[in-house]
Scaffold this motif. Structure first.
Motif, short mmCIF file in Angstrom:
data_model
loop_
_atom_site.label_atom_id
_atom_site.label_comp_id
_atom_site.label_asym_id
_atom_site.label_seq_id
_atom_site.Cartn_x
_atom_site.Cartn_y
_atom_site.Cartn_z
N ASP A 1 0.89 -1.14 0.00
CA ASP A 1 0.13 0.04 0.05
C ASP A 1 0.74 1.44 0.00
OD1 ASP A 1 0.74 -0.18 2.55
OD2 ASP A 1 -0.86 0.02 3.62
N ARG A 2 2.07 1.22 0.04
CA ARG A 2 2.91 2.29 -0.22
C ARG A 2 4.11 2.16 -1.14
NH1 ARG A 2 2.51 1.84 5.42
NH2 ARG A 2 4.53 1.02 5.56
N PRO A 3 3.72 1.96 -2.44
CA PRO A 3 4.77 1.91 -3.52
C PRO A 3 5.60 3.00 -3.87
CG PRO A 3 2.56 2.16 -4.67
CD PRO A 3 2.40 2.27 -3.10
N ARG A 4 6.84 2.99 -4.24
CA ARG A 4 7.59 3.96 -4.65
C ARG A 4 6.98 4.68 -5.63
NH1 ARG A 4 13.31 1.25 -5.32
NH2 ARG A 4 11.87 -0.44 -5.90
N PRO A 5 7.46 6.04 -6.16
CA PRO A 5 6.93 6.63 -7.38
C PRO A 5 7.00 5.99 -8.64
CG PRO A 5 7.94 8.21 -5.92
CD PRO A 5 8.00 6.99 -5.27
N HIS A 6 6.29 6.13 -9.51
CA HIS A 6 6.29 5.58 -10.76
C HIS A 6 6.73 4.01 -10.80
CE1 HIS A 6 6.57 9.43 -12.54
NE2 HIS A 6 7.39 9.91 -11.75
N THR A 7 5.75 3.36 -9.97
CA THR A 7 5.80 2.06 -9.80
C THR A 7 4.67 1.18 -10.58
OG1 THR A 7 7.02 1.89 -7.56
CG2 THR A 7 5.86 -0.02 -8.14
N ALA A 8 4.90 0.34 -11.21
CA ALA A 8 3.84 -0.62 -12.07
C ALA A 8 3.66 -1.80 -11.03
CB ALA A 8 4.36 -1.04 -13.41
N LEU A 9 2.40 -2.38 -11.05
CA LEU A 9 1.92 -3.34 -10.33
C LEU A 9 1.75 -4.46 -11.56
CD1 LEU A 9 1.09 -4.65 -7.52
CD2 LEU A 9 -1.24 -4.35 -8.20
N VAL A 10 2.61 -5.51 -11.14
CA VAL A 10 2.59 -6.69 -12.13
C VAL A 10 1.92 -7.72 -11.67
CG1 VAL A 10 4.07 -8.22 -13.54
CG2 VAL A 10 4.87 -5.80 -13.35
N VAL A 11 0.91 -8.32 -12.22
CA VAL A 11 0.23 -9.17 -11.71
C VAL A 11 0.20 -10.56 -12.40
CG1 VAL A 11 -2.48 -9.78 -10.99
CG2 VAL A 11 -1.51 -7.39 -10.86
#
Length: 503
Positions: A222-232
């Protein structure tokens, strides 16, 4: 002269006393290499061991000739080979013992349904007057492994791999998909980058078995770094295509093997050899990701269903690199709210969000609940494209053709640095393909490229689409082989998609 009913009386005198083991591992190490079947039979009987394997949803049960025949002999021994010496692969087999002769096929049972496979279920080939009344299912399993979880793991944590090996003798390594680099043991080193990995189990006989494992970044979800994509990663679809027979009825637990089957195991080994069905199709994405060092967080689609919307909105994009065919309804609704609120979705393989399932954790099962209708959750409405066709000969594969005119201008960003101009042919579209729908695809969309393929029953369209809905956007490749068009082309297209939608 033949005596009426003689074969039936012979069968009634055949009685199974027992088998040595429900699982054999014919790898030559002396541990359960051979199945021993003990039967009671009339003196002087010539007995043969017969084996059957499920041939798939279009074929049904098939006989395997073992070449094992004995006279007045007990036990009857079988080493997992055919009469010609062919070694059978790991899986489940129905085993019975019959007296000499063909015998009489007994009357069918149950409801008559269309198809060869259904006919073989209603009247299985081992139900003969000269065979044992009840066969046994035997599993051939030299080595097996799986991770006892449907979710991801973090570096430094334990992943709990489960291994089945003779006398427990095996070695275990963790292999990074994108590089092939291996780490000894079950532990997860602290420096692992997020992505898809496989445990590789091996035994002294040279057998290997893999088990997929998704590694996520140590930063909180719930606290990703900036410009992070979530790969599923598509854990649910991996399980749906699995050929493992968990309930030991002889048939692999998948509707792809038997139409009426509606349950697959949630956790357990994947056949064949532990590799997921879409592994080759998704591997180029893993390699591109490692080569570019992009900032990502990786999870499974099972975990995605439990994420709050406010957490998802902290990711610039949600990327699906694999064959995300199956989904939970709550996940669909969550993604639609994420997109409409300004999020970006990327589907890199065809056939996304096509059929619904539910999880039955108490029974370690995934249950398919929606085979034909979609109850208002259209794949076209979410991804911009939906399933059109598949399974045509590769010789019929066609190249994409880029858009022209104003459509090309809208997607010029996609072709940056590729030298692909308006109306030019590029790449290849093969296997499963998706099209747009005039009523269901979001109205604000552009077909960036399209391939028209001669299918088995008419034309199949593979549409590469960029669409907008609400405040968000979606890029969908429309084909199963997009990631395998060649490193030079695929990598540049991925670079451009990432630059546009992730930043």
């Amino acid at each position: 002269m033949a005596v009426p009913g003689a074969a039936a009386r012979s069968s009634s005198e055949l009685r199974l006393l027992g088998i040595s083991s429900p699982v054999i591992s014919p790898n030559g190490n002396g541990v359960t290499d051979t199945l021993r079947v003990h039967v009671a039979a009339p003196p002087g009987s010539v007995l043969g061991l017969r084996a059957y394997v499920w041939g798939g949803r279009l074929v049904g049960w098939k006989r395997i000739r073992t070449g094992v025949t004995v006279r007045d002999g007990n036990p009857i021994e079988w080493n997992g080979t055919t009469s010609t010496g062919h070694v059978l692969r790991d899986g489940s087999y129905v085993i019975t013992v019959c007296t000499a002769g063909r015998g009489r096929l007994l009357a069918p049972r149950g409801v008559q349904r269309p198809g060869v496979a259904e006919a073989s279920v209603r009247r299985p080939p081992w139900r003969r007057s000269n065979c044992l009344p009840k066969p046994r299912v035997v599993r051939v399993e030299r080595l097996a492994a799986y991770v006892d979880s449907a979710g991801s793991s973090t570096p430094g944590a334990r992943a709990f791999p489960v291994i089945s090996a003779d006398r427990g003798r095996s070695e275990l390594e963790l292999e990074q998909d994108c590089s092939g680099r291996r780490f000894v043991g079950a532990g997860l080193p602290l420096g692992l980058s997020p992505g898809l990995y496989h445990y590789v189990a091996s035994d002294p006989q040279g057998d290997e078995f893999r088990a997929p494992l998704v590694i996520r970044d140590r930063h909180p979800l719930d606290r990703p770094r900036p410009h992070t994509a979530l790969v599923v990663w598509p854990y649910l679809t991996w399980r749906a295509y699995n050929a493992y027979d968990a309930n030991l009825d002889g048939r692999p637990d998948s509707w792809y093997q038997f139409w009426r089957q509606r349950r697959v195991s949630l956790v357990g080994p994947i056949l064949a050899n532990g590799l997921e069905d879409d592994h080759k199709a998704a591997l180029p994405f893993s390699r591109w990701l490692c080569s570019r060092g992009k900032r990502v967080q990786s999870i499974t689609d099972v975990e995605l269903a439990a994420m709050p919307l406010e957490s998802l909105r902290r990711y610039r994009a949600i990327v699906f690199p694999g064959h995300t065919e199956y989904y939970e309804p709550a996940t669909y609704d969550l993604l639609r709210r994420y997109r409409d609120g300004g999020g970006n979705l990327v589907f890199l393989q065809a056939n996304p969000f096509y059929r619904q399932v539910r999880l039955d954790r108490d029974h370690n099962a995934i249950v398919m609940t929606d085979y034909d209708a979609r109850e208002g959750r259209s794949d076209f409405a979410l991804a911009g494209v939906g399933y059109d066709g598949c399974c045509f000969p590769r010789a019929r594969a066609e190249p994409y053709v880029a858009a022209t005119g104003r459509d090309y201008e809208h997607v010029r960003w996609l072709f940056r640095g590729t030298r692909i101009g308006p109306g030019q042919r590029f790449g290849i579209a093969a296997s499963e393909s998706d099209r747009t729908d005039p009523e269901l695809t979001p109205r604000d969309h552009v077909v960036a490229a399209q391939a028209v393929i001669e299918g088995k029953r008419g034309v199949i369209n593979a549409a590469m689409v960029w669409s907008h809905a609400g405040r968000g956007s979606v890029f969908a490749t429309g084909n199963y082989t997009f990631l395998r068009m060649g490193r030079g082309l695929t990598y540049k297209l991925l670079d451009n998609v990432w630059r546009k939608l992730v930043g």
